[in-house]
Design a protein around this motif. Sequence first.
Motif, PDB file in Angstrom:
ATOM      1  N   ARG A  41      14.686   8.619   4.447  1.00 56.93           N
ATOM      2  CA  ARG A  41      13.658   9.615   4.694  1.00 56.93           C
ATOM      3  C   ARG A  41      13.983  10.487   5.911  1.00 56.93           C
ATOM      4  N   TYR A  56       5.042  10.829  -0.909  1.00 53.65           N
ATOM      5  CA  TYR A  56       5.830  10.256  -2.004  1.00 53.65           C
ATOM      6  C   TYR A  56       6.435   8.934  -1.533  1.00 53.65           C
ATOM      7  N   ILE A  57       6.284   7.874  -2.332  1.00 51.67           N
ATOM      8  CA  ILE A  57       7.031   6.664  -2.044  1.00 51.67           C
ATOM      9  C   ILE A  57       8.490   6.917  -2.409  1.00 51.67           C
ATOM     10  N   ASN A  58       9.391   6.063  -1.961  1.00 47.02           N
ATOM     11  CA  ASN A  58      10.826   6.343  -2.125  1.00 47.02           C
ATOM     12  C   ASN A  58      11.246   6.512  -3.584  1.00 47.02           C
ATOM     13  N   ASN A 240       1.017   4.607  -8.660  1.00 42.41           N
ATOM     14  CA  ASN A 240       0.014   4.233  -7.668  1.00 42.41           C
ATOM     15  C   ASN A 240      -1.071   5.297  -7.648  1.00 42.41           C
TER      16      ASN A 240
END
Length: 246
Positions: A41, A56-58, A240
């Motif tokens: 990130r 955003y998650i990875n 999610n």
Amino acid sequence: MVFIYINRDKDQKRREIFLKNNSHLSNIKRFSAIDGNTINREELISRGIITEDCIYINSAIGNALSHISLWNGVVESGKSACIFEDDAVLCHNFEEQYENILKNIGSDWEIILFGYNTDAMLYLDVVPSILEGIFTFDDVKFKKNIGQFSSQNITTQPIKLREAFGLCGYAISPKGAARLTNAIIPLRAMELHIKIVNGLYKNGSLDNFLCAAYREMDAYCCVPPLCVSENDKSLSTMWNAENFYY
């Protein structure tokens, strides 16, 4: 006609299933997806790809950058492409129907959704500027019968698109690819106005961003779909959705 499916290197089983389900498709090419487990990130922030407030998650970043990488290729080549995720199932006469669509919608189109999530609503401009509609599907019946889809010959119509979730399959033109890339980079916190979820939604995935972007584009949707996905959230590394609502 360029056909590309997105698949992570380690997802050999999904690759085999995709090729089996879509053996009737000619000249399909595999794109090695960006794995969310490799996302740095801080590096992406320094390069201006994401901002510090990006939620955003990875795995969602990996998914978004995989699609955006292909969009960049479309812009550079000046040629449209059909892009599929590796859980997509295409109807038997897909190529014939795609050619017919291109003959009917002119040259200014930007994106065409071949399919969409059947567990979400679909918002269409049925008669542009006159009649709009929001549609729902029998997702339970669909999931019981998805195994029959690849053997079906389907006659579809391109309808002007307002909002939809799902990226199992779509065509994108150089014009559409340039517009979307410029609009979404850097990946960042945004308030998205989406009617089919009754208001504000968070920009937590590429799918969310696109759902809000279609209404400003020369975007189309195939009805009935030429491409479907079971959209099994138990297998998803990105789901999610409860975190996207305000």
